[in-house]
Design a protein around this motif. Structure first.
Motif, PDB file in Angstrom:
ATOM      1  N   TRP A 187      34.633  36.971  33.266  1.00  0.00           N
ATOM      2  CA  TRP A 187      33.741  37.923  33.968  1.00  0.00           C
ATOM      3  C   TRP A 187      32.870  37.519  34.897  1.00  0.00           C
ATOM      4  N   ARG A 188      32.512  36.268  34.512  1.00  0.00           N
ATOM      5  CA  ARG A 188      31.857  35.577  35.863  1.00  0.00           C
ATOM      6  C   ARG A 188      32.680  35.408  37.274  1.00  0.00           C
ATOM      7  N   LEU A 189      34.061  35.048  36.753  1.00  0.00           N
ATOM      8  CA  LEU A 189      34.977  34.949  38.155  1.00  0.00           C
ATOM      9  C   LEU A 189      35.329  36.465  38.463  1.00  0.00           C
ATOM     10  N   LEU A 190      35.340  37.455  37.920  1.00  0.00           N
ATOM     11  CA  LEU A 190      35.470  38.670  38.281  1.00  0.00           C
ATOM     12  C   LEU A 190      34.308  39.492  39.024  1.00  0.00           C
ATOM     13  N   PHE A 191      33.115  39.162  38.446  1.00  0.00           N
ATOM     14  CA  PHE A 191      31.920  39.763  38.981  1.00  0.00           C
ATOM     15  C   PHE A 191      30.983  38.856  39.672  1.00  0.00           C
TER      16      PHE A 191
END
Length: 209
Positions: A187-191
């Motif tokens: 999620w950190r990579l995505l957002f």
């Protein structure tokens, strides 16, 4: 070690840099000696004082920081997409590896043997690289998902080049471990791509000044 966007950016830069060298070896048959030295040092540095120390300083990750900027700016050239696919697969493999303590112990033992060997030769000596390559082959390469390295068969079937590819893949796993330890996630990579890209750009500007 602190848990911050800077730490995560450095870990991700190490991962992208290793993946880019895998691509270059597979397609061009060569790798950057300094990046190989950085990769091996990161594998051996299992008890670092900081995220930066894993790689011997952030200046050793310039190529990886540049890549973060290119990829997060949505430049979708095929070479960049391939590097990104290697990164995504390495992150998935690391998540699987985290659930296998016995394999983690096996990897640790193999790295320790290679580290001892490096004391008698040098970190980038053929014997040391061969030992690290074997660690990857006997552990991570047996897991799913498989990493499909694309390139020239002449290079992929060359034992010396194949050894270096596996060493860079092992370094990629090391960086993926660091990414997770510093709070990185899917999620950190995505957002959080924009924050990571800004941090990478800030670090590159600081290096120039």
């Amino acid at each position: 070690m602190s848990d911050s966007t800077t730490d995560r950016t450095l870990a991700l830069a190490g991962l992208f840099q290793a993946a880019a060298q895998v691509q270059h070896l597979a397609r061009e048959g060569t790798s950057d000696p300094d990046m190989l030295e950085t990769a091996v040092a990161s594998i051996f540095n299992t008890k670092p004082s900081s995220t930066e120390a894993v790689f011997g300083g952030r200046d050793r990750l310039k190529a990886g920081l540049h890549l973060i900027g290119e990829i997060t700016n949505r430049r979708s050239a095929p070479p960049l997409r391939e590097i990104t696919q290697y990164v995504v697969t390495l992150l998935a493999l690391e998540r699987q590896l985290a659930k296998r303590p016995a394999m983690l112990d096996q990897i640790g033992e193999g790295i320790e043997r290679a580290r001892n060997q490096a004391e008698h030769f040098s970190p980038s000596h053929a014997y040391v690289l061969s030992n690290l390559s074997a660690v990857y082959s006997e552990t991570i390469s047996t897991m799913m998902p498989k990493i499909l390295v694309h390139g020239s068969q002449a290079y992929l079937t060359n034992p010396e080049i194949a050894t270096r590819i596996r060493v860079f893949l092992l370094a990629g796993i090391r960086a993926a471990v660091l990414w997770r330890q510093r709070g990185g996630s899917h999620w950190r990579l995505l957002f959080g791509r924009s924050a990571i890209a800004r941090t990478a750009q800030d670090m590159l500007r600081q290096m120039q000044t």
